[in-house]
Design a protein around this motif. Sequence first.
Motif, PDB file in Angstrom:
ATOM      1  N   ASN A  23      38.430  45.914  51.730  1.00 55.52           N
ATOM      2  CA  ASN A  23      39.092  45.160  50.672  1.00 55.52           C
ATOM      3  C   ASN A  23      38.107  44.565  49.679  1.00 55.52           C
ATOM      4  O   ASN A  23      38.004  43.360  49.546  1.00 55.52           O
ATOM      5  N   PRO A  24      37.368  45.432  48.958  1.00 57.36           N
ATOM      6  CA  PRO A  24      36.496  44.897  47.905  1.00 57.36           C
ATOM      7  C   PRO A  24      37.338  44.260  46.799  1.00 57.36           C
ATOM      8  O   PRO A  24      38.506  44.638  46.624  1.00 57.36           O
ATOM      9  N   PHE A  25      36.753  43.279  46.100  1.00 55.86           N
ATOM     10  CA  PHE A  25      37.490  42.640  45.006  1.00 55.86           C
ATOM     11  C   PHE A  25      37.592  43.612  43.841  1.00 55.86           C
ATOM     12  O   PHE A  25      36.571  44.062  43.316  1.00 55.86           O
ATOM     13  N   PRO A  26      38.809  43.954  43.415  1.00 56.76           N
ATOM     14  CA  PRO A  26      38.970  45.022  42.426  1.00 56.76           C
ATOM     15  C   PRO A  26      38.469  44.664  41.035  1.00 56.76           C
ATOM     16  O   PRO A  26      38.177  45.550  40.250  1.00 56.76           O
ATOM     17  N   THR A  27      38.374  43.372  40.723  1.00 58.39           N
ATOM     18  CA  THR A  27      37.919  43.025  39.375  1.00 58.39           C
ATOM     19  C   THR A  27      36.404  42.952  39.291  1.00 58.39           C
ATOM     20  O   THR A  27      35.871  42.739  38.217  1.00 58.39           O
ATOM     21  N   MET A  28      35.723  43.114  40.427  1.00 52.55           N
ATOM     22  CA  MET A  28      34.280  42.898  40.408  1.00 52.55           C
ATOM     23  C   MET A  28      33.513  44.202  40.600  1.00 52.55           C
ATOM     24  O   MET A  28      33.986  45.132  41.250  1.00 52.55           O
ATOM     25  N   GLY A  75      30.265  36.030  47.734  1.00 50.57           N
ATOM     26  CA  GLY A  75      30.225  34.910  48.667  1.00 50.57           C
ATOM     27  C   GLY A  75      29.323  33.797  48.171  1.00 50.57           C
ATOM     28  O   GLY A  75      29.704  32.625  48.167  1.00 50.57           O
ATOM     29  N   PRO A 106      32.673  49.477  39.263  1.00 48.72           N
ATOM     30  CA  PRO A 106      33.609  48.755  40.141  1.00 48.72           C
ATOM     31  C   PRO A 106      33.490  49.176  41.598  1.00 48.72           C
ATOM     32  O   PRO A 106      33.286  50.352  41.906  1.00 48.72           O
ATOM     33  N   SER A 144      35.790  49.301  43.756  1.00 50.33           N
ATOM     34  CA  SER A 144      36.917  50.089  44.243  1.00 50.33           C
ATOM     35  C   SER A 144      36.736  51.569  43.928  1.00 50.33           C
ATOM     36  O   SER A 144      37.556  52.383  44.347  1.00 50.33           O
ATOM     37  N   GLY A 145      35.670  51.920  43.202  1.00 52.35           N
ATOM     38  CA  GLY A 145      35.432  53.327  42.921  1.00 52.35           C
ATOM     39  C   GLY A 145      34.638  54.037  44.002  1.00 52.35           C
ATOM     40  O   GLY A 145      34.347  55.212  43.884  1.00 52.35           O
ATOM     41  N   ARG A 181      28.915  42.427  51.849  1.00 48.10           N
ATOM     42  CA  ARG A 181      29.443  41.180  51.297  1.00 48.10           C
ATOM     43  C   ARG A 181      29.468  40.100  52.372  1.00 48.10           C
ATOM     44  O   ARG A 181      29.169  38.931  52.112  1.00 48.10           O
TER      45      ARG A 181
END
Lengths: 258, 353
Positions: free
Chosen positions: A95-100, A109, A145, A147-148, A161
């Motif tokens: 679950n990586p942060f999608p906007t980052m 963190g 990103p 999420s890629g 993370r």
Amino acid sequence: MAKRIDVSGLTAYYGSHKAIDDISMTVEPRSVTAFIGPSGCGKSTFLRTLNRMHEVTPGGRVEGKVLLDDEDLYGHGIDPVSVRREVGMVFQRPNPFPTMSIFDNVAAGLRLNGSYKKSELADVVEKSLKGANLWNEVKDRLNKPGSGLSGGQQQRLCIARAIAVEPNVLLMDEPCSALDPISTLAIEDLIGELKERFTIVIVTHNMQQAARVSDRTAFFNLSAVGQPGKLIEIDETERIFSNPSVQATEDYISGRFG
Amino acid sequence: MSNAVIADKPRSTLRGARLPKWAPYAIAAGSLAVGIGISLAAGLHSNIQWGLIAAVLFVVGTYVIAARVEGPRQAKDRIATSLVWVAFLLAVIPLVSLVWSTISRGVKVLDIYFLTHSMGLIADSEPGGGIYHAIIGSLEQVGLATVIAAPIGVLTAIYLVEYGRGNLARAVTFFVDVMTGIPSIVAGLFILSIMLMFEMQPFGFAGSMALAILMMPVVVRSTEEMLKLVPNELREASLALGVPKWRTILKVVLPTSLGGITTGIMLAVARIAGETAPVLLLVWGNSLINSNPFEGAQQSLPLYIYQQYANSAGSGAAYDRAWAASLTLIAFVMILNLVARGIARWKAPKTGR
Ligand SMILES: Nc1ncnc2c1ncn2[C@@H]1O[C@H](COP(=O)(O)OP(=O)(O)OP(=O)(O)O)[C@@H](O)[C@H]1O
Ligand SMILES: [Mg+2]
């Protein structure tokens, strides 16, 4: 600094539903402890009580003690936020942060806790990504990103993370269940390296995985559907898999369950 | 033996007879022609009548032809498709004709002079003048309403989604529901009653407050939906890193849903930009430029349109101005929508490699 976890008489509820009952165990520092057991027996629930994530669920309630090097996590005046900084967690689904970006994900963190020096950030990110065996794959696209990435890479990103904030304990809930054998192997190797620095608890449905990576194994079971889960036994992994002291453990491990 | 089978070439069970690609267009053209023919023959003059006849012919014709050529299942498929097309056309026709008539009538007097001058001392029945004062008024009133309603609405939604438990949350949800249903004139009357209590004269900000009442529930609802779309896993990932809840909301939840929230706010702005009733009650209208929303009557675009029609006793110049103002209003709303879409796309969670 890995820390020891001492659990005594821990019971967790979802509203009025008792999910796990009266669990006591010790998790040794600088070792890997695996939790195995049938679905619904409360492995995830128990894991989440170890960093006070259980109470994030509406209705989640805990009784009992969890000592982290002699300090009770559920003691009076303990801040759950500080607990979670010491006891990190990796989830079943990446679950990586999608906007980052990849960089920001690893730095999240530190940044979100507001406790970092700007000059050190890049070093910490590099160290964590190397620690998670991901550095070589992403060093050229740190600004892309997160999420890629592929699923396995995303999971290692989540591990990076989690270790970037230097927790004392790392909890992993089925970290490989969504991954292919090669990514799984990469993460298992990683766990082997990480245990030099952290106390690691891992939930898995994969017996071979438990046998491969863990030093000690805990077997959970529940007497019937809807009944609370219980700790059946915890012992050296070798003994659990060769000569367990409880019949139910042997049945479960050899596939004669139910 | 096997040769015989091949020679026979049994028809594939997977492939049936198909109507050619152009068939739907041909059927549509045919039904249009027949529809017009029937209308002419029967002496019907209304456009709506032959249009409806053609639509019915199209649906029925598609079904009959497809049933004969392709079989009953494909015919049902085709009838569903053609119904969707007819419904689409029925929905688009009024929209296109509205845009068309607004543009064609609106451009007559719409120019730089019109946008930069007020009505000044020009009587409503004379030609000339412009909508500068109305644009200023609209921007200020809608802007102030947004400044009030958007933060309150977003914060309320955050409370409802992230913190709200039990009776208080249920009560808030209930009141938001009630507020959604408040007619705009009632919101205006509510503010008016307060103004009368303090013996105040009409002014722009009073209108803003009424508009804010109308806008708030829309913002709450849309923001709530957007926040609910944020996966719980992201919140847990952040919390598990030892990030406090408020920072998790600020740095993880809001950025993830920012695009959707902005779109929702923009749509709410678009909705109140066209409100006339509360503005009429509380701001009154003014043919002079008043750029102070806190004192004195102001103008606003929808109110201007209404007054041009109502007060000009059928003067063509006033009608032209009303249409030009309508076109400006529509353009304003369209631009807002485009901006919202732009922001949504720009801020959307990135998935590229
Ligand atoms: N959010 C929740 N609300 C209510 N009950 C829950 C919730 N999550 C889990 N439970 C219940 O708690 C019990 C233990 O669930 P838990 O997820 O800990 O099992 P698990 O051992 O991790 O199973 P699995 O191996 O399938 O992941 C189950 O009976 C489950 O129905
Ligand atoms: Mg689980």
